[in-house]
Design a protein around this motif. Sequence first.
Motif, PDB file in Angstrom:
ATOM      1  N   SER A   1       0.831  -1.204   0.000  1.00  0.00           N
ATOM      2  CA  SER A   1       0.000   0.000   0.000  1.00  0.00           C
ATOM      3  C   SER A   1       0.859   1.244   0.000  1.00  0.00           C
ATOM      4  O   SER A   1       0.577   2.207  -0.698  1.00  0.00           O
ATOM      5  CB  SER A   1      -0.930   0.017   1.216  1.00  0.00           C
ATOM      6  N   ALA A   2       1.935   1.241   0.775  1.00  0.00           N
ATOM      7  CA  ALA A   2       2.826   2.400   0.816  1.00  0.00           C
ATOM      8  C   ALA A   2       3.467   2.610  -0.541  1.00  0.00           C
ATOM      9  O   ALA A   2       3.602   3.732  -1.011  1.00  0.00           O
ATOM     10  CB  ALA A   2       3.886   2.208   1.895  1.00  0.00           C
ATOM     11  N   ALA A   3       3.868   1.515  -1.220  1.00  0.00           N
ATOM     12  CA  ALA A   3       4.485   1.632  -2.534  1.00  0.00           C
ATOM     13  C   ALA A   3       3.492   2.175  -3.545  1.00  0.00           C
ATOM     14  O   ALA A   3       3.845   2.961  -4.403  1.00  0.00           O
ATOM     15  CB  ALA A   3       5.019   0.284  -2.979  1.00  0.00           C
ATOM     16  N   GLU A   4       2.244   1.770  -3.454  1.00  0.00           N
ATOM     17  CA  GLU A   4       1.224   2.240  -4.384  1.00  0.00           C
ATOM     18  C   GLU A   4       0.817   3.672  -4.094  1.00  0.00           C
ATOM     19  O   GLU A   4       0.412   4.377  -4.992  1.00  0.00           O
ATOM     20  CB  GLU A   4      -0.012   1.335  -4.303  1.00  0.00           C
ATOM     21  N   THR A   5       0.956   4.097  -2.884  1.00  0.00           N
ATOM     22  CA  THR A   5       0.472   5.413  -2.486  1.00  0.00           C
ATOM     23  C   THR A   5       1.099   6.544  -3.282  1.00  0.00           C
ATOM     24  O   THR A   5       0.399   7.431  -3.740  1.00  0.00           O
ATOM     25  CB  THR A   5       0.697   5.632  -0.977  1.00  0.00           C
ATOM     26  N   GLU A   6       2.414   6.533  -3.466  1.00  0.00           N
ATOM     27  CA  GLU A   6       3.056   7.625  -4.206  1.00  0.00           C
ATOM     28  C   GLU A   6       2.559   7.678  -5.651  1.00  0.00           C
ATOM     29  O   GLU A   6       2.281   8.749  -6.173  1.00  0.00           O
ATOM     30  CB  GLU A   6       4.576   7.508  -4.151  1.00  0.00           C
ATOM     31  N   SER A   7       2.458   6.542  -6.309  1.00  0.00           N
ATOM     32  CA  SER A   7       1.949   6.513  -7.680  1.00  0.00           C
ATOM     33  C   SER A   7       0.494   6.946  -7.732  1.00  0.00           C
ATOM     34  O   SER A   7       0.095   7.709  -8.612  1.00  0.00           O
ATOM     35  CB  SER A   7       2.095   5.109  -8.277  1.00  0.00           C
TER      36      SER A   7
ATOM     37  N   LEU B   1       6.325  14.415  -4.763  1.00  0.00           N
ATOM     38  CA  LEU B   1       5.181  15.326  -4.823  1.00  0.00           C
ATOM     39  C   LEU B   1       5.371  16.562  -3.956  1.00  0.00           C
ATOM     40  O   LEU B   1       4.775  17.605  -4.228  1.00  0.00           O
ATOM     41  CB  LEU B   1       3.896  14.582  -4.467  1.00  0.00           C
ATOM     42  N   ASP B   2       6.224  16.480  -2.922  1.00  0.00           N
ATOM     43  CA  ASP B   2       6.510  17.667  -2.110  1.00  0.00           C
ATOM     44  C   ASP B   2       7.162  18.762  -2.943  1.00  0.00           C
ATOM     45  O   ASP B   2       7.037  19.943  -2.637  1.00  0.00           O
ATOM     46  CB  ASP B   2       7.405  17.312  -0.925  1.00  0.00           C
ATOM     47  N   HIS B   3       7.865  18.360  -3.999  1.00  0.00           N
ATOM     48  CA  HIS B   3       8.522  19.325  -4.885  1.00  0.00           C
ATOM     49  C   HIS B   3       7.877  19.349  -6.273  1.00  0.00           C
ATOM     50  O   HIS B   3       8.440  19.931  -7.205  1.00  0.00           O
ATOM     51  CB  HIS B   3      10.010  19.009  -4.988  1.00  0.00           C
TER      52      HIS B   3
END
Length: 176
Positions: free
Chosen positions: A20-26, A113-115
Amino acid sequence: MNSKLLWFVVGWAATMSALSAAETESSKALVQMKALTGNWSGTFQWTGGRTDSGSMNATYYVTGNGSAVVENLITGSTPVMTSVYHLDGRDLRMTHFCGAQNQPRLKARRIDLDHGAIDFDFVDATNLRSPDAAHVHGLEIRLSDPNHLTLTFLFQNGSVESREEINLKRTEAEPS
């Protein structure tokens, strides 16, 4: 509960959490791409092996029951390139329908995404006459704010690399 079952459940939960963490950024990146929906205008500038500049417009819309974002890049009134962004499991992918009449497929290698940064690398291509034929081999997206976007396409033609930087400003958002 016996200890083997408990360890299985704990291991399964940890694995699912990691996936889930890996999918979250995408997934978050695709949500940001969906927010681009609407009309944009700006300029393009080529550097490297090719030099040219001019005006460019873009349209973004969501398709596939919310699973993909379509980007049409337009010079004059003619769409010259179309890209489709979508998830493939935990990866953010892009297929680029190029003016060179081939279809490079890219995968996000960096999502920050922060940048406002999403960088894609070449995976493969369809309709590529030879490995040395002109094609997109990378893309850098910079989302500086909700109304400003920079796309930098990295083109390879044999050993010659060119960059096409496209700076866009939102002109009209799609109605929700």
